[in-house]
Each structure stands twice: as structure tokens, then as C-alpha cells.
Design a protein around this motif. Structure first.
Motif, PDB file in Angstrom:
ATOM      1  N   TYR A 154      68.825  54.878  43.653  1.00 49.15           N
ATOM      2  CA  TYR A 154      68.818  53.459  43.355  1.00 49.15           C
ATOM      3  C   TYR A 154      67.461  52.915  43.887  1.00 49.15           C
ATOM      4  O   TYR A 154      66.580  53.227  44.832  1.00 49.15           O
ATOM      5  N   GLN A 155      67.057  52.225  43.101  1.00 46.17           N
ATOM      6  CA  GLN A 155      65.710  50.959  43.501  1.00 46.17           C
ATOM      7  C   GLN A 155      66.412  49.595  44.277  1.00 46.17           C
ATOM      8  O   GLN A 155      67.265  49.167  43.772  1.00 46.17           O
ATOM      9  N   ASP A 156      65.780  49.493  45.092  1.00 52.98           N
ATOM     10  CA  ASP A 156      66.156  48.522  46.177  1.00 52.98           C
ATOM     11  C   ASP A 156      65.810  46.951  45.323  1.00 52.98           C
ATOM     12  O   ASP A 156      64.770  47.128  44.556  1.00 52.98           O
ATOM     13  N   ALA A 157      66.454  46.116  46.009  1.00 53.46           N
ATOM     14  CA  ALA A 157      65.919  44.768  45.462  1.00 53.46           C
ATOM     15  C   ALA A 157      64.398  44.414  45.734  1.00 53.46           C
ATOM     16  O   ALA A 157      64.008  44.740  46.803  1.00 53.46           O
ATOM     17  N   GLN A 158      63.997  43.709  45.082  1.00 51.33           N
ATOM     18  CA  GLN A 158      62.466  43.367  44.985  1.00 51.33           C
ATOM     19  C   GLN A 158      62.419  41.870  44.630  1.00 51.33           C
ATOM     20  O   GLN A 158      63.170  41.292  43.834  1.00 51.33           O
ATOM     21  N   THR A 159      61.604  41.107  45.507  1.00 52.39           N
ATOM     22  CA  THR A 159      61.281  39.819  45.396  1.00 52.39           C
ATOM     23  C   THR A 159      59.559  39.576  45.203  1.00 52.39           C
ATOM     24  O   THR A 159      59.025  39.934  46.251  1.00 52.39           O
ATOM     25  N   GLN A 160      59.064  39.271  44.030  1.00 53.29           N
ATOM     26  CA  GLN A 160      57.714  38.995  43.838  1.00 53.29           C
ATOM     27  C   GLN A 160      57.072  37.725  43.884  1.00 53.29           C
ATOM     28  O   GLN A 160      57.805  36.845  43.167  1.00 53.29           O
ATOM     29  N   LEU A 161      56.077  37.191  44.487  1.00 55.08           N
ATOM     30  CA  LEU A 161      55.797  35.979  44.779  1.00 55.08           C
ATOM     31  C   LEU A 161      54.108  35.890  43.891  1.00 55.08           C
ATOM     32  O   LEU A 161      53.432  36.715  44.416  1.00 55.08           O
ATOM     33  N   ASP A 162      54.188  35.079  43.026  1.00 55.80           N
ATOM     34  CA  ASP A 162      52.772  35.271  42.202  1.00 55.80           C
ATOM     35  C   ASP A 162      52.210  33.514  42.390  1.00 55.80           C
ATOM     36  O   ASP A 162      53.008  32.516  42.289  1.00 55.80           O
ATOM     37  N   PHE A 163      51.036  33.265  42.470  1.00 60.65           N
ATOM     38  CA  PHE A 163      50.234  31.760  42.414  1.00 60.65           C
ATOM     39  C   PHE A 163      49.205  32.004  41.500  1.00 60.65           C
ATOM     40  O   PHE A 163      48.450  32.872  41.404  1.00 60.65           O
ATOM     41  N   SER A 164      49.142  30.873  40.616  1.00 63.06           N
ATOM     42  CA  SER A 164      48.062  30.563  39.629  1.00 63.06           C
ATOM     43  C   SER A 164      47.605  28.999  39.749  1.00 63.06           C
ATOM     44  O   SER A 164      48.346  28.359  39.781  1.00 63.06           O
ATOM     45  N   ALA A 165      46.425  28.980  39.507  1.00 64.98           N
ATOM     46  CA  ALA A 165      45.726  27.521  39.513  1.00 64.98           C
ATOM     47  C   ALA A 165      44.696  27.779  38.353  1.00 64.98           C
ATOM     48  O   ALA A 165      43.790  28.595  38.272  1.00 64.98           O
ATOM     49  N   ALA A 166      44.233  26.363  37.752  1.00 66.45           N
ATOM     50  CA  ALA A 166      43.300  26.274  36.938  1.00 66.45           C
ATOM     51  C   ALA A 166      42.767  24.776  36.951  1.00 66.45           C
ATOM     52  O   ALA A 166      43.746  24.014  37.041  1.00 66.45           O
ATOM     53  N   TYR A 167      41.557  24.701  36.676  1.00 69.28           N
ATOM     54  CA  TYR A 167      41.029  23.203  36.827  1.00 69.28           C
ATOM     55  C   TYR A 167      40.028  23.063  35.374  1.00 69.28           C
ATOM     56  O   TYR A 167      39.349  24.062  35.204  1.00 69.28           O
ATOM     57  N   ASN A 168      40.553  21.926  34.722  1.00 70.07           N
ATOM     58  CA  ASN A 168      39.408  21.829  33.510  1.00 70.07           C
ATOM     59  C   ASN A 168      38.235  21.007  33.870  1.00 70.07           C
ATOM     60  O   ASN A 168      38.229  19.939  34.167  1.00 70.07           O
ATOM     61  N   ILE A 169      37.199  21.679  33.955  1.00 73.54           N
ATOM     62  CA  ILE A 169      35.836  20.872  34.434  1.00 73.54           C
ATOM     63  C   ILE A 169      35.404  20.129  33.497  1.00 73.54           C
ATOM     64  O   ILE A 169      34.891  18.989  33.570  1.00 73.54           O
TER      65      ILE A 169
END
Length: 919
Positions: free
Chosen positions: A857-872
Motif C-alpha cells: 500500500y502507498q501511505d496517505a500524503q499531504t503536499q503543501l505548495d506556495f506561489s506568488a506573483a507580482y505585476n511590476i
């Protein structure tokens, strides 16, 4: 068997000609003046008749079969009318119109800008007014997805989860169904699979720059290929006709891998232009190029499920160093000859190079026993308890190979409006291949050492003396080397005819068509095994590991020991005559060709009964397989030809409904049927026998079929806002699993044949819940918040047969719980997104049909990702992202979570980039 297309078409044409019809048509285009773009997936409504159509490519829309008179056309975005225009329809005439949005500064501009909320809104509009159940992810203006590749973007869709390779999302599962049981198409052309035995297409080879939208169809309609039990994923590429004039976009990015302390580049460019001719024709040309390199690694310890009563037979330490290079290119041509005639040529190329070096320490626990025949002590495998130490065989191994996967897809097609008829056709060609020009499958240095043990059954830590880390203790035993090429080609042609009619004053459509496809999967492998080196001029002292080492391996799960130099191993190979070391069995048995022909025809109709849309139809698919491979008798060391064929056909009825309770709420129901052929590995014409035992593919496997029921309710709540709930049930017949097929036709003389067989049935039941909303009702600055969440709960059961009875299992690769939570913010040019993805544990591998103790069995997984953008500025944007913030590992276990099958760490990855758009 052929389907009677011509008689069917003649019958439908005569029938439809006898029905009442109106004389006028409206053909138009929806444009955003300020952005100089066309607007796709907006709703155009004829207010007086309550007839709705969605704008398509180039912002085009068509409303046929209208009685003469004056009408009001309303443009609806997010459930709100944002523009109205009056138009007059004349008998036997097609009226042309262009609707312009954003002619002055207004709040409408907030709806149509590029950003998270705008993309969510466009996706919701398309889902809302589709005849069937779909989920959509739109890229921004010219194809920049928020995730690094198509697979990782799709994990945010309700009911979808992904399979990762070395921490990267690759394959997509729909509603818990294995990727091999889902379809992937690009611009309507089905993609073949580069891997030798699979049907699944790895979507990480699709660079974001080349994509305008991803569409997941969960309830197939009769005009779609039926080869998807979970769902069908359509990749839509760029079209220059969605903009006016020329445009271009440039991006550059750097990625940093924390585990290996390496930085890698990525960059992309896309451009297009629309050329208008004096006679009214419009030619759009769009091109895109993408390059992505990633240098990274992982640390691994695994047992492979070698536990016996809580004691361990074997463990393996692995240290990976990987370099992946992705190159993507697209070149698309779209020609609008006039409002009623369009042609297109779409081309997509993708190359994925995977250069992997894996160091492994394979430790097999045992003891010395006296062999009376040999009159000496010999090593014998013996499982060991945690904390105990003793004798072990240790193999230090090197795997060093480079694989290149390439996919090419070309589609040539057209669409024509002829009075009340619509004619569509497409000729598609696609090719995929995986090339391994020469890779070290395993260079093995062996030693027998005492004082070896382990601690911790979940993340085993090796207990070893100093001799374990001394290269002089290890002697080169063998080198496995392989050259392999797999090719998968497919050619298809489809034609569709649609007739718009009125039945008792209700707008309706009749549609019928046919599709022919030819596919060929070919595998070629040359395998070599170098051994007995002292018989070929090498001394024992030359073969010790110290002569091949290159320092200490950097391994994060404990001390590893000396590295093995790939170049020094290849020097040994180059010094020998390869032809003297050919592995005839592996080379011959893996060479095969499978030809697959599928001919299909369908008939369907839909009718709008005020607030109720009904769709009904049937699809017929006839399948033919021809197999050409080899059988190898190990006792006689003789190859013989292994040829076979298989024929079957399926009739697949379909019924769907959509009912609008009010302007913001609607119900859906669907009964659909689908069919998926076995994977190429499962039906491979390859037989290896020894005595009365054998291993083989099974060319006579039946295709899996699924009868699917879906019910849903959707409520829309303004800009980027929706709440939905869906129930689904799948009854899967002829489920395929690993089995002993001795005694079946063709295998009557064997006592054991390790192969594949059809099971009785499998079922999948579940519920999908989803919600999204831009919180514009909050006070500034919180009115820029965007929340999106979904949860899928499901349950599956499959039945395995074996000699002693039956066993119920859950469907392999099926997580009973998947969830996503996305918190976004956009205001004043700043865009932030924090995304969490969860999937529960699932059955990865069935060890034996009659014994669950070895199941992985594959165990449970929780993945956390973050992204940011700024329009100069309006054109210039900087972005930053962190993938796998919490360093979530991959963990698989044998039957109980405390018994390791595989533990692997990847670390976070950081991205920093800049992009420039000309608009």
C-alpha cells in the motif's frame, strides 16, 4: 465487422428533412475591445427564446434555425448579463454580428482580466453550460499554468489525484481509476504512450507554455471515444485567432533543489499573429517553445515488501541523482475562410530526457548452514528481527541510464456550417517512443559480511561494522546492460455531422458520425549480462570496488559508503565484446509487436425542453488485435514464434440530462458506458517456460467495461463562485489482475502460468464536493481573497479468483479520500496562492490472489505548495514558488503501516522567475 454508416446517414437525412425548420441563422463573434482579444466560453442567450450557446474558439458563436424577427442577445459571464445587443433575423438568411465588450471603463473589466478569479470564472462558465459533466482548468492568456506541469495542475480538480515519480507529478487518476484506464487527447487526437507496457500518458511531458486549457470529461457522450472508465483528459493548445494582431510572451526561471543543493534553468517563449486578407479570410499562426531542466535527487530506503512474520529478509538503501530535461514545441495554424468555414492544423512535440544514476546497497540477511553435498558451510537466506545482527550478503549496485521519451501529435481538421448542418472532420497522427541507447541496468559488487542488522521497521536504519564501508571487501560480480526502443504510433480519422432542427417547437440536434483508428505498439530490447570477468583477462585485484569508487555517497538517511563510478564501469564494458554476453532470453522475449484497430460509429440527439436538456445516443466500437511475439523454452533453449489475435465489439448506450431549477442552480444525471482494452504488458505475446511452469502475457484477455451512473447539483454564487455535489457509481466488468492461468486454452499442459486474467466485477462508489468563491463582499484589502476547496469520498471493491476461492480487494491505485484546499489572493498586481493536496492510502500491488499479507500500500500524503506573483507593470511579472514546503516523503508499506516497503525523501524545490507579455 463494419457499421452501416451510409444507410444510417441516408435515413437520418431523410428523417430530419421532414421536420419543421426555421429559416434564419445568427453567426457572430464576441470580442474584448480593451484587451484586443476574443472571449471564449461566454454564454450568448437569445432572451425571447431562452436559447443558449457558448462562444468557442476565436470567440465565435452560431445560433441556427431561428424564426424571422427581432431578438435580444445577452452576453452572460458568471451568471450575470454584462452586455445586450438587438439583432434582426431574416428568412433564409445568415445574419452576421460582432459583440464588443469593455467599450468603456466599467466593472466588467474586473471580470475579464487575467488572474486567478478570471480563470476560475471562465472554467465555471464552461462547466456550467456543458451538456455533460466536465471540469476545466484554464491557463492565463497564452498558456501559463499555475503549477509546473499539466499533471500537477490537474490534481486540483475534484476527483483527480496524481501519481508521482521522484516527487514530480506524472500520471493522473480520475475518480480513483488507474491512469491506464483513462484517455489523454491533444486537440482531439489520442496520445499513445512511450512506455513499453502502458497505455497511460505521463502529463509531466506537457510544458505549461503550450497549453491554453485542460478539460476533464467525467461523463462521456456518444461522440467521444469510449476508452475511459475514469475520464478523458483533453489538452487544448494555443490559437492565434483568440487575439487580434501580433503577440508574444517570454519567461525565464531558475529552480533550486534543497536536497542536492543544485540550481537548474527553465525558459519559454510563445508568439502568434493574425493575418487578415482583403476578401475577409483570417489566418492565425501561433508557436511556442519551452525548455525545462531539473537537477535533483532523493534518498531512499526500502524492503520491497520482504517481511515475514515481523522479520525482514532484505533491505535496500538507494541514493538517486537525476537530471531531467523537457523540451516542448507547438506550431498551430487556424484559417477562417469565412464565418461558416474554418480549417486548422495543430502540431505538438514534446521530448523528455531522464538521466538517472542510482546507487543501491542491497542487504540480504541469512546464516551459514552446512551443505552435506558440498561438504562445506554455505550462505542461506534467513529473516532477521530488528536489533539482531549476523551474517548478510551485501550487493553494492550502480544503475546508470538515460531514457528519452518523445511525443509528436498532428491534427488536421475543419468545421463547416451548411444551412442547418454542421460538418466536422479531423485526421490525426501521433507517435510516441522511448529510447534507451545503452544503459547500465546493474553493476553489482558483492561481499559476505558479519555483524549486519537493522533498527526501525518503518524507516529501517542499517547496523553495520566498519568493513561494510570498505571498498576492498567487494568484488565485481556482473554488469547488466540494455539497449531498448519502444514505439507507439496511431492514425485516426473521424467525421461528424450535426443537424439543428425543431421538434414541436423545441430546439434539438441530431448528430452522427464515425471514427477509424489504427495503432501499433512495438518493443525491441537487446539485453547483455557481463560476468566471469577473470575468464576474460581481469584479475581479482582489478575487480575490487575500490578500483571503481569515486568518494563517499551523499545520503541523508545514514551512512551509505563508497560511490561507484559509471565511467569506470563502462570502461569494462567497452573492453569486452558485447556480442559474447548477449542475454538471448531477455532480448528475444521482450521483442513484440501489437496491432490494434478500432472502428466506431455513433448516433445521438439532444433536445431543449425549456429548462430541461436531454441527450441520448448509442456508440458502437469494434476492436481487433493482432499479436506477433516470441515463446522461449528454457529447457531446450529454443525460440518459437508466438502469434495470436483477438476480436470483440461493444454497443454502448448513453443517456444524460441537465435541469435548470433556477438561474443559479441546476441538476445533472447521466448513464454512460465505456470500454478500456488491456494494457500492452497484460496482453503481450511473450512466453517464457521452464518445465511445466511459465510466465506469459495473455492476448485473449477481454476488455474491461464500465456502466456509469452520475448525479450532481450545482449552485453558482457570483464571480468565481460555485458550490457543487456529485454522486457517482461505476460497475466494472472483466476487471484485470495478475493470476495463474494454467489450464486455460493455450496453457492446458502447464501446472503454473504467471500471467493476467479477467475477474468477475469491480465497483466504485463516491461523492464529490466542491466550492469556490472570490470574497468580494469583504472590506478592503480582504476583498481580494479567493477560496477553493474540494473533497472526494469513495469506496471500491474488486473480486480476485484463485484456486482456493475468492478475495475482495479495493481497486489498485484508488484512494478513498482526496481533498484540495486553495487560498488565493489577488489585488493591486499581487497574486498569492497556498495550495494543499491530500490523498489517502491506497492498494499499490497485490502480492498473491489468495494471501493479503504481502499486499503493498502507498501511505496517505499531504503536499503543501506556495506561489506568488507580482505585476511590476502591465507586461512585466515576477513570480516565486515553493513546492513540497513540508518535505512530505513517499511511504509505502506491506499490509501494516509499521512494515516498510519504501520510504523516500525529496526535499522542497524553490522557483524564481520573470515573464514579459507584449499585451
Amino acid at each position: 465487422m463494419t457499421f452501416p454508416i451510409k444507410p444510417l446517414a441516408a435515413t437520418i437525412a431523410l428523417f430530419s428533412a421532414s421536420l419543421a425548420q426555421a429559416d434564419g441563422n445568427i453567426e457572430g463573434r464576441l470580442m474584448d475591445v480593451q484587451g484586443k482579444t476574443t472571449y471564449t466560453d461566454a454564454l450568448i442567450r437569445v432572451d425571447e427564446l431562452k436559447r443558449d450557446v457558448l462562444t468557442g474558439a476565436s470567440g465565435r458563436f452560431r445560433i441556427p434555425v431561428l424564426p424571422a424577427g427581432n431578438y435580444t442577445l445577452s452576453v452572460i459571464v458568471g451568471g450575470e448579463a454584462v452586455k445586450q445587443q438587438t439583432i434582426r433575423v431574416t428568412d433564409n438568411q445568415t445574419t452576421q454580428t460582432t459583440i464588443l465588450l469593455n467599450e468603456a471603463d466599467s466593472e466588467l473589466e474586473e471580470i475579464l482580466v487575467i488572474g486567478q478569479a478570471a480563470q476560475v470564472q471562465k472554467a465555471l462558465d464552461r462547466q456550467r453550460f456543458a451538456d455533460n459533466t466536465i471540469s476545466v482548468i484554464n491557463a492565463d492568456a497564452i498558456g501559463q499554468l499555475p503549477d509546473s506541469n499539466a499533471a500537477e495542475a490537474l490534481q486540483r480538480v475534484p476527483g483527480l489525484s496524481i501519481e508521482r515519480d521522484q516527487g514530480e507529478g506524472r500520471f493522473v487518476r480520475v475518480r480513483g481509476i488507474s491512469p491506464d484506464l483513462n484517455a489523454v487527447t491533444v486537440n482531439g487526437t489520442q496520445l499513445p504512450a512511450p512506455e513499453g507496457g502502458r497505455r497511460a500518458v505521463a502529463l509531466d511531458v506537457m510544458p505549461a507554455d503550450l497549453i491554453s486549457a485542460l478539460v476533464v470529461t467525467k461523463t462521456l457522450t456518444p461522440d467521444m471515444d469510449a476508452n475511459a472508465i475514469g475520464g478523458s483528459i483533453e489538452v487544448e493548445s494555443l490559437s492565434a485567432l483568440n487575439r487580434e494582431g501580433g503577440f508574444y510572451s517570454l519567461r525565464a526561471e531558475a529552480k533550486y533543489d534543497e536536497l542536492t543543493d543544485q540550481t537548474s534553468p527553465a525558459y519559454g517563449a510563445s508568439a502568434g499573429n493574425t493575418f487578415e486578407f482583403n476578401s475577409g479570410q483570417r489566418l492565425g499562426v501561433a508557436a511556442a517553445f519551452s525548455y525545462d531542466q531539473r537537477k535533483f535527487g532523493s534518498d531512499n530506503v526500502e524492503t520491497g515488501g520482504a517481511w515475514d512474520g515481523g522479520q525482514l529478509e532484505e533491505l535496500e538503501q538507494r541514493d538517486y541523482r537525476i537530471e531531467r530535461e523537457r523540451i516542448g514545441a507547438a506550431l498551430n495554424f487556424d484559417l477562417e475562410w469565412d464565418a461558416a468555414n474554418r480549417f486548422y492544423l495543430r502540431n505538438l512535440y514534446s521530448s523528455y530526457k531522464d538521466d538517472e544514476q542510482r546507487l543501491a546497497n542491497v542487504v540480504t540477511f541469512g546464516e551459514e548452514v552446512f551443505d552435506a553435498d558440498e561438504n562445506e558451510n554455505v550462505f542461506e537466506d534467513s529473516p532477521r528481527a530488528a536489533g539482531d545482527t549476523g551474517l548478510a550478503e551485501v550487493a553494492r549496485e550502480l544503475k546508470d541510464r538515460e531514457e528519452t521519451q518523445e511525443i509528436l501529435s498532428t491534427t488536421l481538421g475543419g468545421e463547416h456550417f451548411i444551412d442547418d448542418w454542421t460538418l466536422e472532420y479531423a485526421l490525426g497522427y501521433s507517435k510516441a517512443q522511448e529510447d534507451e541507447p545503452g544503459g547500465i541496468g546493474g553493476a553489482v559488487f558483492e561481499a559476505e559480511l558479519d555483524g549486519i542488522g537493522f533498527s526501525n521497521s518503518r524507516k529501517p536504519r542499517l547496523i553495520a561494522p566498519a568493513a561494510y564501508y570498505n571498498g576492498d571487501q567487494y568484488q565485481l560480480d556482473k554488469i547488466e546492460y540494455e539497449e531498448a526502443l519502444t514505439e507507439d504510433q496511431q492514425t485516426s480519422f473521424r467525421i461528424d455531422l450535426t443537424r439543428d432542427i425543431f421538434i414541436n417547437d423545441y430546439p434539438s440536434q441530431l448528430k452522427f458520425g464515425a471514427k477509424m483508428s489504427e495503432r501499433e505498439k512495438e518493443s525491441q530490447i537487446d539485453a547483455y549480462e557481463f560476468e566471469d570477468f577473470t575468464d576474460h583477462g581481469f584479475s581479482d585485484s582489478q575487480l575490487t570496488l575500490n578500483n571503481f569508487s569515486s568518494g563517499e555517497a551523499d545520503y541523508g538517511l545514514g551512512r551509505f559508503g563508497p560511490q561507484i563510478s559509471a565511467s569506470k564501469v563502462r570502461n569494462i564494458i567497452n573492453a569486452l565484446n558485447k556480442s559474447d554476453f548477449i542475454n538471448a532470453e531477455d532480448s528475444g522475449i521482450e521483442d513484440y509487436r501489437i496491432e490494434e484497430s478500432i472502428n466506431a460509429a455513433y448516433l445521438m440527439a439532444n433536445m431543449e425542453l425549456d429548462d430541461l436538456l436531454l441527450l441520448a445516443g448509442v456508440r458502437y466500437e469494434a476492436t481487433q488485435h493482432d499479436f506477433d511475439g516470441s515463446a522461449f523454452d528454457k529447457d531446450a533453449e529454443v525460440f518459437t514464434a508466438y502469434r495470436d489475435d483477438n476480436r470483440y465489439s461493444h454497443v454502448l448506450p448513453n443517456l444524460q440530462a441537465r435541469y435548470r431549477l433556477n438561474d443559479d442552480t441546476q441538476l445533472r444525471a447521466a448513464w454512460s458506458n465505456s470500454v478500456v482494452r488491456p494494457t500492452f504488458e497484460q496482453m503481450a505475446p511473450a512466453l517464457a517456460s521452464e518445465g511445466d511452469e511459465a510466465e506469459s502475457g495473455n492476448p485473449q484477455l477481454d476488455a474491461m467495461t464500465s456502466s456509469n451512473l452520475d448525479f450532481s447539483i450545482e449552485h453558482y454564487t457570483g464571480t468565481a463562485g460555485a458550490i457543487s455535489a456529485a454522486l457517482f457509481y461505476k460497475d466494472i466488468q472483466d476487471f484485470i489482475y495478475q493470476a495463474d492461468i494454467a489450464g486455460q486454452p493455450g496453457f492446458e499442459t502447464y501446472s503454473e502460468v504467471e500471467s493476467y486474467d479477467n475477474g468477475n466485477a469491480a465497483t466504485l462508489t463516491g461523492i464529490e464536493l466542491a466550492a469556490s468563491q472570490k470574497l468580494t463582499q469583504l472590506a478592503a484589502p480582504f476583498d481580494g481573497l479567493l477560496v477553493s476547496a474540494n473533497l472526494t469520498l469513495s469506496d471500491s471493491q474488486a473480486q480476485l479468483n484463485y484456486a482456493g476461492g475468492q478475495r475482495n480487494i479495493q481497486l489498485p491505485n484508488h484512494s478513498d479520500t482526496t481533498a484540495n484546499l486553495v487560498l488565493g489572493y489577488e489585488k493591486h498586481g499581487l497574486m498569492l496562492r497556498l495550495a494543499s493536496n491530500y490523498k489517502s492510502d491506497y492498494l499499490l500491488e497485490v502480492s498473491a490472489a489468495g494471501d493479503k499479507s504481502g499486499d503493498i500500500y502507498q501511505d496517505a500524503q499531504t503536499q503543501l505548495d506556495f506561489s506568488a506573483a507580482y505585476n511590476i507593470s502591465a507586461q512585466l511579472k515576477v513570480n516565486f514558488a515553493i513546492t513540497n514546503i513540508t518535505d512530505e516523503p513517499y511511504y509505502a508499506y506491506q499490509n501494516n503501516t509499521k512494515y516498510n516497503a519504501q520510504y523516500e525523501e525529496y526535499g522542497p524545490t524553490y522557483r524564481l522567475g520573470i515573464s514579459y507579455n507584449s499585451f
